[in-house]
Design an enzyme around this catalytic site. Structure first.
Site, short mmCIF file in Angstrom:
data_model
loop_
_atom_site.label_atom_id
_atom_site.label_comp_id
_atom_site.label_asym_id
_atom_site.label_seq_id
_atom_site.Cartn_x
_atom_site.Cartn_y
_atom_site.Cartn_z
N LYS A 83 -12.39 -2.20 0.04
CA LYS A 83 -12.34 -2.49 1.48
C LYS A 83 -13.53 -1.95 2.26
CE LYS A 83 -8.55 -4.83 1.61
NZ LYS A 83 -8.51 -6.22 2.07
N GLU A 105 -6.57 -4.39 11.90
CA GLU A 105 -5.19 -4.43 11.44
C GLU A 105 -5.17 -3.83 10.04
OE1 GLU A 105 -7.28 -6.89 10.79
OE2 GLU A 105 -6.85 -7.07 8.65
N SER A 383 -9.49 -3.51 -7.73
CA SER A 383 -9.75 -3.52 -6.28
C SER A 383 -9.45 -2.18 -5.62
CB SER A 383 -8.93 -4.61 -5.60
OG SER A 383 -7.54 -4.39 -5.82
C1 LIG Z 1 -6.31 -2.11 -3.01
C2 LIG Z 1 -6.14 -3.51 -2.50
N1 LIG Z 1 -6.39 -4.54 -3.34
C3 LIG Z 1 -6.25 -5.81 -2.92
C4 LIG Z 1 -5.88 -6.10 -1.62
C5 LIG Z 1 -5.68 -7.53 -1.22
O1 LIG Z 1 -6.54 -7.83 -0.15
P1 LIG Z 1 -7.73 -8.87 -0.41
O2 LIG Z 1 -8.71 -8.18 -1.29
O3 LIG Z 1 -8.29 -9.15 0.95
O4 LIG Z 1 -7.10 -10.04 -1.07
C6 LIG Z 1 -5.64 -5.06 -0.71
C7 LIG Z 1 -5.32 -5.37 0.67
N2 LIG Z 1 -5.20 -4.48 1.55
C8 LIG Z 1 -5.17 -4.81 2.95
C9 LIG Z 1 -5.05 -3.53 3.76
O5 LIG Z 1 -5.20 -2.43 3.17
O6 LIG Z 1 -4.84 -3.60 4.95
C10 LIG Z 1 -4.09 -5.79 3.22
O7 LIG Z 1 -2.89 -5.19 3.45
C11 LIG Z 1 -4.50 -6.86 4.24
C12 LIG Z 1 -5.70 -6.60 5.04
C13 LIG Z 1 -4.60 -8.19 3.48
C14 LIG Z 1 -5.77 -3.74 -1.16
O8 LIG Z 1 -5.55 -2.69 -0.33
#
Ligand SMILES: Cc1ncc(COP(=O)(O)O)c(/C=N/[C@H](C(=O)O)[C@@H](O)C(C)C)c1O
Length: 400
Positions: A83, A105, A383
């Site tokens: 992220k 958000e 991720s």
């Molecule tokens: C460790 C981890 N791996 C994958 C994701 C999936 O989000 P994407 O990579 O945007 O598909 C997430 C998504 N996290 C966001 C968040 O932390 O706010 C999610 O909840 C949204 C922004 C989509 C994540 O934290």
């Protein structure tokens, strides 16, 4: 602004001045590197973020599946997830645009944490909107955001998850566009957000390409990544799209079942790419979970980060063209994969990430269905790390 017939800018008139200003800034600074913006982004994501992340061979998984499995370690990026690539890029861009405040958000709290860290790093005030339900299930990240100096604002409308948090953040932005930049957390939202977020995350596939050619003597045969909004997926795929020999798998949350309860308007999964219909959500036309009346359905996943009724418009397009293959992994298989990676490789993955490993097991494990012949070597995008999920994983596993 379009990916096939997906994408666009379906926003209230009040937001168009901000969208136009951002579109101009994206072109000048990100696409044209005006004032050396992208050079500064790369320097900071290296020195503050810790790029490049390793491409590491998974010895035990390779032996278990009989294929070469490599891990792209975005869990080692500062903050514990991919992220930060996007959050740092957008906060830096806000600074170049002369903005004074950052809002975002979050669902799993990783994007919120990354935005809070980037805002602290660049000395910008920051407010994060987070659904009450997600606040309760991702508490370690709520503490991190606050300790990094961000204000975490609970969102109590609806189910109190990501969908409502995004709507609430957009509402704030509509009245504060002069001074505030909205750091969207994935490749979603009105143009130029999906392309811009992808471009910041494309450092992942740039590195996969270079590391693979340098160490594996060629490009990967397959790249596997979990997809919530789709940003870690598109980051891992972006620089490899033109290499048809690289098979791309997007793994979505199959939740507890793919069977939808039409009456309740609830989907017990988050498989927008695999089962969604075309619709508009959060400013973009894309594939969405919707009932027969076109109402957007609530989604479900054991992992907050995949618990989202929509998905990025670019991914929707790439699935329609066949360039990206969508697959699903259910809650149970994701939890099993969470424990397996922890025990076999010494890496505790985020529950979101665990879905990608659940796919490898479902295909090539001892009870695998052999539904695909993996082109080797396989690169799995890790991720994020699972510190935020320890309590949930133990509770969920004990329930089963
Ligand atoms: C460790 C981890 N791996 C994958 C994701 C999936 O989000 P994407 O990579 O945007 O598909 C997430 C998504 N996290 C966001 C968040 O932390 O706010 C999610 O909840 C949204 C922004 C989509 C994540 O934290």
């Amino acid at each position: 602004t379009k990916f096939g017939n997906y994408g666009g800018q379906y926003v209230p008139e009040a937001l168009m001045p901000a969208i136009d200003e951002l579109t101009d800034a994206y072109r000048r600074y990100v696409l044209e590197n005006e004032d050396g913006f992208m050079d500064e982004f790369r320097d900071r994501i290296r020195d503050f973020g810790g790029r490049p992340t390793p491409l590491q061979r998974a010895e035990q998984l390779s032996a278990r599946y009989g294929v070469d499995v490599y891990l792209k370690r975005e869990d080692l990026l500062h903050g514990g997830a991919h992220k930060l690539n996007n959050a740092l890029g957008q906060v830096l861009l806000a600074k170049y645009m002369g903005k004074e405040r950052i809002i975002a958000e979050t669902g799993a709290g990783q994007h919120g944490t990354a935005t809070a860290m980037a805002a602290a790093h660049l000395d910008m005030p920051c407010e994060i909107y987070m659904g009450r339900r997600d606040i309760n299930r991702q508490r370690p990240n709520v503490f991190r955001m606050r300790i990094n100096g961000a204000e975490v604002t609970p969102v109590d409308v609806g189910r109190g998850t990501l969908k409502e948090a995004i709507s609430e953040t957009m509402r704030d932005w509509a009245t504060t566009v002069e001074t505030t930049h909205y750091v969207i957390g994935s490749i979603v939202g009105p143009a130029p957000f999906p392309a811009m977020v992808r471009d910041f995350h494309s450092v992942i596939s740039e590195e996969i390409r270079a590391q693979s050619l340098d160490r594996l003597g060629g490009l990967p045969g397959s790249v596997v990544a979990c997809a919530g909004g789709g940003s870690n997926t598109m980051g891992a795929f972006a620089e490899l799209l033109d290499n048809e020999g690289v098979t791309l798998y997007a793994v979505e949350a199959g939740g507890s079942s793919l069977t939808v309860d039409e009456e309740a308007g609830v989907a017990p999964h988050s498989a927008s790419l695999s089962t969604g219909e075309e619709g508009v959500l959060h400013g973009a036309r894309t594939k969405l979970l919707q009932d027969s009346h076109g109402q957007i359905m609530e989604s479900h996943s054991v992992s907050s980060g995949l618990d989202y009724s929509g998905v990025g418009p670019e991914l929707s397009h790439l699935v329609d063209t066949g360039r990206v293959k969508p697959v699903t992994v259910g809650d149970d298989d994701a939890l099993e994969a969470f424990h397996r990676l922890s025990q076999d490789e010494g890496i505790i993955p985020a529950l979101e990430t665990a879905h990608a490993f659940g796919f490898l097991e479902a295909v090539a494990g001892p009870d695998g269905d052999g539904s695909v012949e993996f082109d080797e070597p396989i690169v799995v995008n890790v991720s994020g790390r699972g510190d935020k999920d320890l309590e949930a994983a133990i509770e969920e596993t004990e329930k089963r």
